[in-house]
Motif scaffolding. Structure first.
Motif, PDB file in Angstrom:
ATOM      1  N   VAL A  28       0.826  -1.214   0.000  1.00 37.15           N
ATOM      2  CA  VAL A  28       0.000   0.000   0.000  1.00 37.15           C
ATOM      3  C   VAL A  28       0.858   1.261   0.000  1.00 37.15           C
ATOM      4  O   VAL A  28       0.503   2.270  -0.629  1.00 37.15           O
ATOM      5  CB  VAL A  28      -0.959   0.002   1.206  1.00 37.15           C
ATOM      6  N   LEU A  29       2.012   1.226   0.666  1.00 36.75           N
ATOM      7  CA  LEU A  29       2.871   2.413   0.750  1.00 36.75           C
ATOM      8  C   LEU A  29       3.466   2.812  -0.600  1.00 36.75           C
ATOM      9  O   LEU A  29       3.998   3.911  -0.741  1.00 36.75           O
ATOM     10  CB  LEU A  29       3.992   2.180   1.768  1.00 36.75           C
ATOM     11  N   ASP A  30       3.378   1.940  -1.589  1.00 38.91           N
ATOM     12  CA  ASP A  30       3.807   2.321  -2.936  1.00 38.91           C
ATOM     13  C   ASP A  30       2.825   3.304  -3.583  1.00 38.91           C
ATOM     14  O   ASP A  30       3.160   3.967  -4.565  1.00 38.91           O
ATOM     15  CB  ASP A  30       3.930   1.075  -3.823  1.00 38.91           C
ATOM     16  N   TYR A  31       1.610   3.392  -3.016  1.00 40.38           N
ATOM     17  CA  TYR A  31       0.574   4.231  -3.604  1.00 40.38           C
ATOM     18  C   TYR A  31       0.042   5.305  -2.652  1.00 40.38           C
ATOM     19  O   TYR A  31      -0.560   6.284  -3.112  1.00 40.38           O
ATOM     20  CB  TYR A  31      -0.609   3.354  -4.055  1.00 40.38           C
ATOM     21  N   VAL A  32       0.258   5.121  -1.341  1.00 40.93           N
ATOM     22  CA  VAL A  32      -0.243   6.065  -0.336  1.00 40.93           C
ATOM     23  C   VAL A  32       0.912   6.471   0.574  1.00 40.93           C
ATOM     24  O   VAL A  32       1.600   5.601   1.116  1.00 40.93           O
ATOM     25  CB  VAL A  32      -1.370   5.429   0.511  1.00 40.93           C
ATOM     26  N   PRO A  33       1.170   7.783   0.779  1.00 44.20           N
ATOM     27  CA  PRO A  33       2.250   8.227   1.658  1.00 44.20           C
ATOM     28  C   PRO A  33       2.030   7.748   3.102  1.00 44.20           C
ATOM     29  O   PRO A  33       0.887   7.514   3.517  1.00 44.20           O
ATOM     30  CB  PRO A  33       2.179   9.757   1.576  1.00 44.20           C
ATOM     31  N   PRO A  34       3.106   7.614   3.888  1.00 40.34           N
ATOM     32  CA  PRO A  34       3.021   6.969   5.203  1.00 40.34           C
ATOM     33  C   PRO A  34       2.061   7.627   6.199  1.00 40.34           C
ATOM     34  O   PRO A  34       1.231   6.937   6.800  1.00 40.34           O
ATOM     35  CB  PRO A  34       4.464   7.002   5.726  1.00 40.34           C
ATOM     36  N   PHE A  35       2.164   8.941   6.421  1.00 41.39           N
ATOM     37  CA  PHE A  35       1.287   9.574   7.408  1.00 41.39           C
ATOM     38  C   PHE A  35      -0.160   9.589   6.931  1.00 41.39           C
ATOM     39  O   PHE A  35      -1.093   9.517   7.744  1.00 41.39           O
ATOM     40  CB  PHE A  35       1.755  10.996   7.713  1.00 41.39           C
ATOM     41  N   THR A  36      -0.353   9.667   5.624  1.00 40.69           N
ATOM     42  CA  THR A  36      -1.707   9.580   5.074  1.00 40.69           C
ATOM     43  C   THR A  36      -2.286   8.199   5.317  1.00 40.69           C
ATOM     44  O   THR A  36      -3.472   8.055   5.649  1.00 40.69           O
ATOM     45  CB  THR A  36      -1.698   9.888   3.566  1.00 40.69           C
ATOM     46  N   LEU A  37      -1.449   7.187   5.185  1.00 39.28           N
ATOM     47  CA  LEU A  37      -1.897   5.820   5.447  1.00 39.28           C
ATOM     48  C   LEU A  37      -2.252   5.639   6.925  1.00 39.28           C
ATOM     49  O   LEU A  37      -3.253   4.990   7.253  1.00 39.28           O
ATOM     50  CB  LEU A  37      -0.818   4.822   5.026  1.00 39.28           C
ATOM     51  N   VAL A  38      -1.442   6.205   7.807  1.00 40.19           N
ATOM     52  CA  VAL A  38      -1.748   6.133   9.238  1.00 40.19           C
ATOM     53  C   VAL A  38      -3.098   6.799   9.519  1.00 40.19           C
ATOM     54  O   VAL A  38      -3.929   6.265  10.255  1.00 40.19           O
ATOM     55  CB  VAL A  38      -0.634   6.805  10.074  1.00 40.19           C
ATOM     56  N   TRP A  39      -3.323   7.974   8.917  1.00 35.33           N
ATOM     57  CA  TRP A  39      -4.586   8.690   9.122  1.00 35.33           C
ATOM     58  C   TRP A  39      -5.772   7.870   8.612  1.00 35.33           C
ATOM     59  O   TRP A  39      -6.811   7.787   9.285  1.00 35.33           O
ATOM     60  CB  TRP A  39      -4.534  10.039   8.396  1.00 35.33           C
ATOM     61  N   GLU A 200       1.697  16.331   4.507  1.00 43.80           N
ATOM     62  CA  GLU A 200       2.274  15.344   3.598  1.00 43.80           C
ATOM     63  C   GLU A 200       1.614  15.414   2.220  1.00 43.80           C
ATOM     64  O   GLU A 200       2.288  15.363   1.184  1.00 43.80           O
ATOM     65  CB  GLU A 200       2.109  13.951   4.196  1.00 43.80           C
ATOM     66  N   LEU A 201       0.290  15.537   2.203  1.00 44.68           N
ATOM     67  CA  LEU A 201      -0.434  15.572   0.933  1.00 44.68           C
ATOM     68  C   LEU A 201      -0.175  16.858   0.153  1.00 44.68           C
ATOM     69  O   LEU A 201      -0.341  16.896  -1.062  1.00 44.68           O
ATOM     70  CB  LEU A 201      -1.941  15.410   1.180  1.00 44.68           C
ATOM     71  N   TRP A 202       0.237  17.910   0.871  1.00 48.44           N
ATOM     72  CA  TRP A 202       0.484  19.207   0.220  1.00 48.44           C
ATOM     73  C   TRP A 202       1.555  19.086  -0.866  1.00 48.44           C
ATOM     74  O   TRP A 202       1.444  19.686  -1.931  1.00 48.44           O
ATOM     75  CB  TRP A 202       0.902  20.226   1.275  1.00 48.44           C
ATOM     76  N   GLY A 203       2.604  18.304  -0.587  1.00 41.82           N
ATOM     77  CA  GLY A 203       3.675  18.189  -1.577  1.00 41.82           C
ATOM     78  C   GLY A 203       3.868  16.777  -2.098  1.00 41.82           C
ATOM     79  O   GLY A 203       4.845  16.493  -2.790  1.00 41.82           O
ATOM     80  N   SER A 210      -6.628   1.947  -6.270  1.00 46.81           N
ATOM     81  CA  SER A 210      -7.178   0.823  -7.008  1.00 46.81           C
ATOM     82  C   SER A 210      -7.875  -0.090  -6.002  1.00 46.81           C
ATOM     83  O   SER A 210      -7.809   0.130  -4.788  1.00 46.81           O
ATOM     84  CB  SER A 210      -6.059   0.066  -7.726  1.00 46.81           C
ATOM     85  N   LEU A 211      -8.535  -1.125  -6.483  1.00 46.01           N
ATOM     86  CA  LEU A 211      -9.229  -2.054  -5.586  1.00 46.01           C
ATOM     87  C   LEU A 211      -8.277  -2.715  -4.591  1.00 46.01           C
ATOM     88  O   LEU A 211      -8.589  -2.774  -3.391  1.00 46.01           O
ATOM     89  CB  LEU A 211      -9.983  -3.115  -6.407  1.00 46.01           C
ATOM     90  N   PRO A 212      -7.098  -3.215  -5.032  1.00 42.42           N
ATOM     91  CA  PRO A 212      -6.177  -3.803  -4.053  1.00 42.42           C
ATOM     92  C   PRO A 212      -5.714  -2.809  -2.982  1.00 42.42           C
ATOM     93  O   PRO A 212      -5.566  -3.184  -1.813  1.00 42.42           O
ATOM     94  CB  PRO A 212      -4.999  -4.264  -4.923  1.00 42.42           C
ATOM     95  N   VAL A 213      -5.506  -1.538  -3.377  1.00 41.04           N
ATOM     96  CA  VAL A 213      -5.080  -0.524  -2.404  1.00 41.04           C
ATOM     97  C   VAL A 213      -6.190  -0.263  -1.393  1.00 41.04           C
ATOM     98  O   VAL A 213      -5.947  -0.180  -0.179  1.00 41.04           O
ATOM     99  CB  VAL A 213      -4.673   0.781  -3.117  1.00 41.04           C
ATOM    100  N   VAL A 214      -7.432  -0.134  -1.874  1.00 40.23           N
ATOM    101  CA  VAL A 214      -8.568   0.092  -0.981  1.00 40.23           C
ATOM    102  C   VAL A 214      -8.734  -1.082  -0.017  1.00 40.23           C
ATOM    103  O   VAL A 214      -8.954  -0.888   1.191  1.00 40.23           O
ATOM    104  CB  VAL A 214      -9.867   0.309  -1.791  1.00 40.23           C
ATOM    105  N   LEU A 215      -8.632  -2.304  -0.540  1.00 40.67           N
ATOM    106  CA  LEU A 215      -8.740  -3.489   0.325  1.00 40.67           C
ATOM    107  C   LEU A 215      -7.611  -3.514   1.351  1.00 40.67           C
ATOM    108  O   LEU A 215      -7.816  -3.898   2.509  1.00 40.67           O
ATOM    109  CB  LEU A 215      -8.720  -4.765  -0.525  1.00 40.67           C
ATOM    110  N   GLY A 216      -6.414  -3.088   0.934  1.00 43.50           N
ATOM    111  CA  GLY A 216      -5.286  -3.027   1.855  1.00 43.50           C
ATOM    112  C   GLY A 216      -5.512  -2.023   2.966  1.00 43.50           C
ATOM    113  O   GLY A 216      -5.237  -2.297   4.146  1.00 43.50           O
ATOM    114  N   VAL A 217      -6.040  -0.845   2.608  1.00 41.34           N
ATOM    115  CA  VAL A 217      -6.340   0.189   3.612  1.00 41.34           C
ATOM    116  C   VAL A 217      -7.409  -0.314   4.586  1.00 41.34           C
ATOM    117  O   VAL A 217      -7.308  -0.116   5.807  1.00 41.34           O
ATOM    118  CB  VAL A 217      -6.793   1.493   2.935  1.00 41.34           C
ATOM    119  N   LEU A 218      -8.441  -0.974   4.058  1.00 42.25           N
ATOM    120  CA  LEU A 218      -9.499  -1.514   4.915  1.00 42.25           C
ATOM    121  C   LEU A 218      -8.943  -2.573   5.861  1.00 42.25           C
ATOM    122  O   LEU A 218      -9.318  -2.618   7.050  1.00 42.25           O
ATOM    123  CB  LEU A 218     -10.622  -2.107   4.062  1.00 42.25           C
ATOM    124  N   TYR A 219      -8.066  -3.433   5.359  1.00 44.82           N
ATOM    125  CA  TYR A 219      -7.457  -4.447   6.223  1.00 44.82           C
ATOM    126  C   TYR A 219      -6.643  -3.793   7.334  1.00 44.82           C
ATOM    127  O   TYR A 219      -6.758  -4.173   8.510  1.00 44.82           O
ATOM    128  CB  TYR A 219      -6.566  -5.380   5.405  1.00 44.82           C
TER     129      TYR A 219
END
Length: 292
Positions: A28-39, A200-203, A210-219
């Protein structure tokens, strides 16, 4: 006996979930920055736990003292500790991070002695040293990658703050249910990580969902955060903090197994030897609890 069994089960499951979490996070971190993923993890986790509270008709805490403890748990454990671990690992390396954060159980034992007046027996101390030696054998002593002194200091801070969190949860659970503590501490963390997420999202590069990323975030939100945080807190409520802390060592052990299963990493003789040390240390500590 029953409490020891379920406490051990909850702590084992929590540490095992965190150990396997890195396989999902790595993708998931290949598509979503770390602090955004934590949030996002906290947002999903809070929504799920809040729904459970609503279904069970559990009201929010009303005492100022209870909210103080919840806020401290959220800030120290779920904002500060997780942030220190992220940044420390980035400035150091994953290998060193595994070794340094394995000091968490030792810090839990010390905090439990100071804040809960738990006795440090020779048997408990031997179990802690044996399990710690197991982590050193599993991870190894040689780094290979360049490490940063500042990164290592931040990782020590992550271990200290997570240990402090574990003891604070045990104290707060005297007055509040673990479900309430976990839910609203995650809500505090959600608020606390919002500025970091926005910065983090600012820059950062545009997010790709994608579906795998969304499923990963949900997990990560439902299982690794809502589920594992609750299980860890519940297990710490049911057992002595010093003994419960040893189950933290299952995290690198299970992480190695998941790396072998899904990332095709090799498991060598030191892994099995270190794993035996970790399991032996936990068994020795739990047997002491049963005998007492």
């Amino acid at each position: 006996m029953r409490q020891t069994f379920f406490g051990s089960l909850y702590l084992s499951l929590a540490a095992s979930i965190w150990g396997g979490m890195y396989v999902i996070s790595k993708y998931v971190l290949d598509y979503v920055p770390p602090f955004t993923l934590v949030w996002l993890r906290y947002a999903v986790a809070f929504f799920v736990l809040w729904l459970i509270l609503r279904v069970q008709r559990i009201s929010i805490p009303k005492e100022k003292q209870d909210w103080k403890r919840i806020i401290w748990i959220g800030i120290i454990g779920y904002v500060l500790s997780i942030s220190l671990q992220f940044v420390g690992t980035k400035w150091s390396d994953a290998h060193t991070a595994s070794l340094i954060t394995s000091a968490t159980p030792a810090f839990i034992v010390l905090f439990a002695r100071w804040m809960l007046h738990e006795i440090i027996t020779w048997r408990k101390l031997f179990a802690l040293l044996l399990a710690t030696a197991g982590v050193v054998v599993v991870v190894g002593l040689g780094g290979g990658e360049a490490t940063s002194f500042v990164g290592n200091v931040l990782l020590v801070g992550a271990a200290l703050t997570w240990a402090f969190l574990s003891v604070l949860v045990k104290i707060a659970s005297i007055r509040l249910s673990v479900l309430v503590i976990t839910t609203y501490a995650i809500f505090v963390a959600l608020i606390g990580t919002t500025p970091m997420m926005m910065w983090e999202l600012w820059g950062a590069m545009p997010l790709t969902f994608s579906l795998p990323v969304v499923l990963g975030v949900l997990y990560l939100g439902v299982v690794s955060t809502a589920g594992a945080f609750f299980l860890w807190n519940k297990g710490m409520e049911m057992m002595d903090a010093g003994i419960g802390s040893l189950f933290f060592f299952f995290q690198p052990l299970v992480g190695s197994v998941f790396g072998w299963l899904f990332l095709h990493e090799q498991l060598n003789i030191p892994f099995w030897l270190g794993g035996a040390f970790i399991i032996a240390g936990v068994v020795i500590a739990v047997l002491e609890k049963k005998q007492s």
